[in-house]
Design a protein around this motif. Structure first.
Motif, PDB file in Angstrom:
ATOM      1  N   ARG A  84      33.319  48.180  48.344  1.00 47.48           N
ATOM      2  CA  ARG A  84      32.049  47.503  48.084  1.00 47.48           C
ATOM      3  C   ARG A  84      32.283  45.991  48.126  1.00 47.48           C
ATOM      4  O   ARG A  84      33.414  45.522  48.005  1.00 47.48           O
ATOM      5  CB  ARG A  84      31.517  47.904  46.703  1.00 47.48           C
ATOM      6  CG  ARG A  84      31.380  49.396  46.490  1.00 47.48           C
ATOM      7  CD  ARG A  84      30.193  49.975  47.211  1.00 47.48           C
ATOM      8  NE  ARG A  84      28.951  49.436  46.679  1.00 47.48           N
ATOM      9  CZ  ARG A  84      27.748  49.754  47.124  1.00 47.48           C
ATOM     10  NH1 ARG A  84      27.622  50.619  48.121  1.00 47.48           N
ATOM     11  NH2 ARG A  84      26.654  49.243  46.590  1.00 47.48           N
ATOM     12  N   PHE A  85      31.182  45.224  48.269  1.00 48.69           N
ATOM     13  CA  PHE A  85      31.316  43.770  48.355  1.00 48.69           C
ATOM     14  C   PHE A  85      30.403  43.096  47.333  1.00 48.69           C
ATOM     15  O   PHE A  85      29.247  43.491  47.154  1.00 48.69           O
ATOM     16  CB  PHE A  85      30.991  43.283  49.761  1.00 48.69           C
ATOM     17  CG  PHE A  85      32.041  43.669  50.770  1.00 48.69           C
ATOM     18  CD1 PHE A  85      33.089  42.807  51.052  1.00 48.69           C
ATOM     19  CD2 PHE A  85      31.988  44.906  51.410  1.00 48.69           C
ATOM     20  CE1 PHE A  85      34.066  43.164  51.975  1.00 48.69           C
ATOM     21  CE2 PHE A  85      32.960  45.269  52.320  1.00 48.69           C
ATOM     22  CZ  PHE A  85      34.005  44.399  52.605  1.00 48.69           C
ATOM     23  N   LEU A  86      30.944  42.088  46.666  1.00 45.68           N
ATOM     24  CA  LEU A  86      30.200  41.286  45.702  1.00 45.68           C
ATOM     25  C   LEU A  86      30.287  39.835  46.147  1.00 45.68           C
ATOM     26  O   LEU A  86      31.373  39.235  46.122  1.00 45.68           O
ATOM     27  CB  LEU A  86      30.789  41.447  44.292  1.00 45.68           C
ATOM     28  CG  LEU A  86      30.206  40.558  43.201  1.00 45.68           C
ATOM     29  CD1 LEU A  86      28.734  40.867  42.977  1.00 45.68           C
ATOM     30  CD2 LEU A  86      30.983  40.730  41.890  1.00 45.68           C
ATOM     31  N   ASP A  87      29.160  39.274  46.591  1.00 46.08           N
ATOM     32  CA  ASP A  87      29.146  37.903  47.112  1.00 46.08           C
ATOM     33  C   ASP A  87      30.219  37.708  48.184  1.00 46.08           C
ATOM     34  O   ASP A  87      30.908  36.675  48.219  1.00 46.08           O
ATOM     35  CB  ASP A  87      29.345  36.895  45.975  1.00 46.08           C
ATOM     36  CG  ASP A  87      28.229  36.945  44.949  1.00 46.08           C
ATOM     37  OD1 ASP A  87      27.092  37.257  45.344  1.00 46.08           O
ATOM     38  OD2 ASP A  87      28.495  36.688  43.763  1.00 46.08           O
ATOM     39  N   GLY A  88      30.383  38.710  49.029  1.00 49.91           N
ATOM     40  CA  GLY A  88      31.350  38.620  50.116  1.00 49.91           C
ATOM     41  C   GLY A  88      32.768  39.011  49.746  1.00 49.91           C
ATOM     42  O   GLY A  88      33.639  39.079  50.614  1.00 49.91           O
ATOM     43  N   ARG A  89      33.014  39.253  48.462  1.00 53.29           N
ATOM     44  CA  ARG A  89      34.364  39.617  48.009  1.00 53.29           C
ATOM     45  C   ARG A  89      34.511  41.134  47.991  1.00 53.29           C
ATOM     46  O   ARG A  89      33.672  41.826  47.420  1.00 53.29           O
ATOM     47  CB  ARG A  89      34.639  39.055  46.615  1.00 53.29           C
ATOM     48  CG  ARG A  89      34.702  37.529  46.544  1.00 53.29           C
ATOM     49  CD  ARG A  89      34.954  37.073  45.116  1.00 53.29           C
ATOM     50  NE  ARG A  89      33.824  37.383  44.238  1.00 53.29           N
ATOM     51  CZ  ARG A  89      33.875  37.350  42.911  1.00 53.29           C
ATOM     52  NH1 ARG A  89      35.018  37.050  42.301  1.00 53.29           N
ATOM     53  NH2 ARG A  89      32.808  37.620  42.196  1.00 53.29           N
ATOM     54  N   PRO A  90      35.581  41.678  48.575  1.00 55.12           N
ATOM     55  CA  PRO A  90      35.783  43.128  48.566  1.00 55.12           C
ATOM     56  C   PRO A  90      36.169  43.607  47.167  1.00 55.12           C
ATOM     57  O   PRO A  90      37.056  43.039  46.529  1.00 55.12           O
ATOM     58  CB  PRO A  90      36.930  43.330  49.558  1.00 55.12           C
ATOM     59  CG  PRO A  90      37.693  42.044  49.523  1.00 55.12           C
ATOM     60  CD  PRO A  90      36.660  40.967  49.284  1.00 55.12           C
ATOM     61  N   MET A  91      35.470  44.635  46.690  1.00 52.22           N
ATOM     62  CA  MET A  91      35.687  45.150  45.344  1.00 52.22           C
ATOM     63  C   MET A  91      36.030  46.630  45.378  1.00 52.22           C
ATOM     64  O   MET A  91      35.645  47.365  46.287  1.00 52.22           O
ATOM     65  CB  MET A  91      34.415  44.951  44.503  1.00 52.22           C
ATOM     66  CG  MET A  91      34.045  43.514  44.232  1.00 52.22           C
ATOM     67  SD  MET A  91      35.180  42.744  43.057  1.00 52.22           S
ATOM     68  CE  MET A  91      34.696  41.019  43.261  1.00 52.22           C
ATOM     69  N   THR A  92      36.765  47.056  44.360  1.00 57.00           N
ATOM     70  CA  THR A  92      37.057  48.462  44.193  1.00 57.00           C
ATOM     71  C   THR A  92      36.946  48.820  42.720  1.00 57.00           C
ATOM     72  O   THR A  92      36.561  47.992  41.893  1.00 57.00           O
ATOM     73  CB  THR A  92      38.453  48.800  44.765  1.00 57.00           C
ATOM     74  OG1 THR A  92      38.605  50.218  44.833  1.00 57.00           O
ATOM     75  CG2 THR A  92      39.566  48.205  43.922  1.00 57.00           C
ATOM     76  N   ASP A  93      37.271  50.055  42.414  1.00 51.64           N
ATOM     77  CA  ASP A  93      37.128  50.616  41.071  1.00 51.64           C
ATOM     78  C   ASP A  93      37.714  49.708  39.989  1.00 51.64           C
ATOM     79  O   ASP A  93      38.849  49.247  40.096  1.00 51.64           O
ATOM     80  CB  ASP A  93      37.830  51.974  41.050  1.00 51.64           C
ATOM     81  CG  ASP A  93      37.542  52.772  39.795  1.00 51.64           C
ATOM     82  OD1 ASP A  93      38.041  52.390  38.722  1.00 51.64           O
ATOM     83  OD2 ASP A  93      36.817  53.786  39.892  1.00 51.64           O
ATOM     84  N   GLY A  94      36.927  49.459  38.938  1.00 54.44           N
ATOM     85  CA  GLY A  94      37.377  48.586  37.864  1.00 54.44           C
ATOM     86  C   GLY A  94      38.607  49.085  37.145  1.00 54.44           C
ATOM     87  O   GLY A  94      39.367  48.298  36.559  1.00 54.44           O
ATOM     88  N   GLY A  95      38.841  50.395  37.178  1.00 53.63           N
ATOM     89  CA  GLY A  95      39.987  50.958  36.483  1.00 53.63           C
ATOM     90  C   GLY A  95      41.318  50.617  37.111  1.00 53.63           C
ATOM     91  O   GLY A  95      42.368  50.826  36.490  1.00 53.63           O
ATOM     92  N   MET A  96      41.313  50.080  38.320  1.00 49.75           N
ATOM     93  CA  MET A  96      42.575  49.704  38.953  1.00 49.75           C
ATOM     94  C   MET A  96      43.225  48.523  38.227  1.00 49.75           C
ATOM     95  O   MET A  96      44.437  48.476  38.058  1.00 49.75           O
ATOM     96  CB  MET A  96      42.346  49.357  40.429  1.00 49.75           C
ATOM     97  CG  MET A  96      41.804  50.505  41.284  1.00 49.75           C
ATOM     98  SD  MET A  96      42.899  51.938  41.379  1.00 49.75           S
ATOM     99  CE  MET A  96      42.121  53.034  40.179  1.00 49.75           C
TER     100      MET A  96
END
Length: 290
Positions: free
Chosen positions: A152-164
């Motif tokens: 997923r992307f947040l303001d152009g930044r690639p994001m993944t699961d918060g638990g990582m």
């Protein structure tokens, strides 16, 4: 009843049905916390807690909507996401199983959920939601487990699961100034993560070097956080609850198995309620009692 304190929820995929069972029982007894910290599937449980919709998490996991399930192997093989993203975070909350956005935004509680930035490997904490769709998008991002969901992307930044990067956001809750905590974990009490790295994840994301470093350090951080939870309990700053039966796997398609886990959480909720009343010095004389 709104309690001044921190509620900290671990993630864990279908293991979070244990958390949902506990929180459904607390909701039936009008027990809500001012500050909620959650990650991954725990974030999905949390949004339904803040919207005060008893049973919504369970219905999401067990229900079939327009002939589809929210979580399925078919979704993974056809879309690359084990979750049906459009169904779970768009059609379901807005049409099929309406989400109470008004209660979420105006109920007097604050939800902090975590994501992991693939470029830095660091946690990103979100506690402000600009709109209904932004809330669901952030929850979806927090649930985007590597390999089984797309980035997923947040303001152009690639994001993944918060638990990582932060599987148990207790240190964030302490840093924010919370003093007393109810912590709900989804592994059994003596569980410690094995000190090994997922080669599948590190190979798949090899170009995100900082994230790979985070993955390699994840077992050590996770185990240290479990130790920290125990320290808080020993000091009298927290109460923590763990499942007492064997949890299902991260992703489980057998409704009967996760239903047992949900019911286990719901039954434990009775014990949690009594201890919450004592620990936070509250009077729930008018709440439901069995």
């Amino acid at each position: 009843m709104l309690i001044e304190g921190g509620l900290v929820l671990e993630g864990g995929g279908t293991r979070c049905l244990f958390t949902a069972g506990i929180l459904d029982y607390l909701m039936e007894n009008d027990i809500y916390f001012t500050d909620v910290y959650s990650v991954s599937a725990g974030a999905y449980v949390a949004i339904n807690y803040l919207s005060k919709q008893i049973g919504r998490t369970k219905e999401t996991f067990f229900g079939t909507f327009d002939g589809k399930k929210a979580i399925s192997a078919k979704s993974f093989f056809t879309t690359g996401n084990v979750y049906d993203i459009d169904l779970l975070f768009n059609r379901m909350p807005n049409e099929l199983l309406p989400f109470n956005y008004d209660e979420f935004f105006n109920g007097g509680q604050k939800l902090t959920m975590s994501l992991t930035d693939l470029r830095t490997g660091e946690p990103v904490y979100i506690n402000r939601y600009e709109s209904n769709s932004h809330l669901m998008d952030m929850c979806c991002s927090s649930n985007s487990f590597p390999i089984i969901t797309r980035t997923r992307f947040l303001d152009g930044r690639p994001m993944t699961d918060g638990g990582m990067a932060d599987a148990i956001p207790i240190r964030k809750a302490v840093a924010d100034g919370c003093k007393k905590f109810l912590i709900i974990l989804t592994q059994q009490s003596r569980y410690r993560k094995k000190l090994k790295t997922s080669k599948l994840i590190t190979t798949r994301y090899f170009w995100h070097r900082n994230f790979v470093k985070t993955i390699k350090e994840r077992p050590y951080k996770y185990n240290a956080d479990l130790d920290y939870v125990e320290e808080l309990v020993d000091k009298g700053d927290a109460i923590a609850y763990y499942p007492e039966i064997t949890p299902p796997p991260l992703i489980c398609f057998k409704n009967e198995r996760i239903d047992v886990f949900y019911r286990h959480g719901y039954e434990m909720g009775k014990k949690v309620l009594e201890n919450v009343k004592a620990f936070f010095n509250i009077n729930t004389a008018n709440s439901k009692e069995d």
